[in-house]
Write a protein that holds these residues in place. Sequence first.
Motif, PDB file in Angstrom:
ATOM      1  N   ALA A 148      50.893  43.325  38.962  1.00  0.00           N
ATOM      2  CA  ALA A 148      49.666  42.762  39.506  1.00  0.00           C
ATOM      3  C   ALA A 148      48.499  43.048  38.572  1.00  0.00           C
ATOM      4  CB  ALA A 148      49.399  43.345  40.896  1.00  0.00           C
ATOM      5  N   HIS A 149      47.443  42.286  38.738  1.00  0.00           N
ATOM      6  CA  HIS A 149      46.281  42.435  37.870  1.00  0.00           C
ATOM      7  C   HIS A 149      45.527  43.736  38.156  1.00  0.00           C
ATOM      8  CE1 HIS A 149      43.833  41.427  41.352  1.00  0.00           C
ATOM      9  NE2 HIS A 149      44.559  40.351  41.526  1.00  0.00           N
ATOM     10  N   ASN A 150      44.658  44.104  37.230  1.00  0.00           N
ATOM     11  CA  ASN A 150      43.827  45.291  37.425  1.00  0.00           C
ATOM     12  C   ASN A 150      42.931  45.139  38.639  1.00  0.00           C
ATOM     13  OD1 ASN A 150      44.840  46.518  35.132  1.00  0.00           O
ATOM     14  ND2 ASN A 150      43.276  45.649  33.798  1.00  0.00           N
ATOM     15  N   ARG A 151      42.514  46.281  39.183  1.00  0.00           N
ATOM     16  CA  ARG A 151      41.628  46.260  40.354  1.00  0.00           C
ATOM     17  C   ARG A 151      40.179  46.470  39.959  1.00  0.00           C
ATOM     18  NH1 ARG A 151      45.377  46.325  43.980  1.00  0.00           N
ATOM     19  NH2 ARG A 151      47.120  47.719  43.603  1.00  0.00           N
ATOM     20  N   VAL A 152      39.314  45.855  40.756  1.00  0.00           N
ATOM     21  CA  VAL A 152      37.898  46.184  40.706  1.00  0.00           C
ATOM     22  C   VAL A 152      37.648  47.156  41.843  1.00  0.00           C
ATOM     23  CG1 VAL A 152      35.569  45.302  41.087  1.00  0.00           C
ATOM     24  CG2 VAL A 152      37.146  44.028  39.638  1.00  0.00           C
ATOM     25  N   LYS A 153      37.324  48.395  41.508  1.00  0.00           N
ATOM     26  CA  LYS A 153      37.126  49.434  42.521  1.00  0.00           C
ATOM     27  C   LYS A 153      35.789  50.124  42.287  1.00  0.00           C
ATOM     28  CE  LYS A 153      40.759  51.997  41.823  1.00  0.00           C
ATOM     29  NZ  LYS A 153      41.797  53.042  42.047  1.00  0.00           N
TER      30      LYS A 153
END
Length: 320
Positions: free
Chosen positions: A2-7
């Motif tokens: 899965a793609h990277n997260r924006v956290k």
Amino acid sequence: MAHNRVKESCSDQSVYYLVTNRIAGGRMLFKDQEKQKLKSLLFAGCTRFSYQVIDYVFMDNHFHLLIKIPATNEMDKIELLQRYRLHKKNEEVKFINSTQREEFREKIHDISFIIGNFEQRFVQWFNKVHSSWGRLFGQRFDSEMIEVSAHSDSLLRVMAYISLNPVRAEIVSDPKDFHFCAYSDRLAGGDIGKSDHEFFDLFCRGIEAKDIRDKQKHFRQVFRAYMLGLRRYQSVDSQTLAEFFREVNLSEQLAWDDLFIHKCRFFTKCLVIGSEAFVRNKLTKFSAKMKWKRVHEPYTEDEWNDIYSLKPRRRQASAD
């Protein structure tokens, strides 16, 4: 993968995420027993970690959650220690030092840790009950940061997307009749709606309310009207709602608004959902982390009521 997260790691403000995951291979393995266990584990985690469930739906092969992560500074040291002891299953354990305490504070406010623990506990239970082993979910869960403000109806749209899952699947004609979703819990007076008064202040301008319960009731009315197609919620009042519901023939199958738009991958395959300004702010903040080689811009369509998304990096097309 899965793609990277924006956290976000925020000390002074809450952050909201739409979380989605699916069973590997699209298998329909979530029956009533599994859905009830998912629900039980989801709410049990609220006592050990720092999050609040705003919305959810458990379908036969996937789930959607709308999670609120409170500001880290809202939890004092006493409550933090209580949660640490629950997590360790030891009523006498203490933090070794302030560094360990603050690391635990960050951990229980981290969406990756929260959902990872939730999924791990469920998979362990599932494998034990069904005498199975190995991976259950197809990949890491998807998460999108959601803007919750008076500047965008992103929250209402995401909640509608979640609530209408069983309607799109033709299981029920009204989400209030589906047991494993937050909408039916709200109408039944469950804990799921204990923050609804906060949303009243954002989306119910012009409506008078006497107390918190009154605010919760009006927000639920506005949300139902929104799902049915009322787009005048910015200036809605009690009379507007009454007129709108008189126009809707509830004796027939409800003609839920723009089901196709709600269904699009706009919601579950992006990084951020909100107003253009909100998406641009996150784009500026997280572009370096994503290591994008091409320019990204906030994306929207005419039918999305000025809701924008930030799309992840596209994978290379396959040769065939």
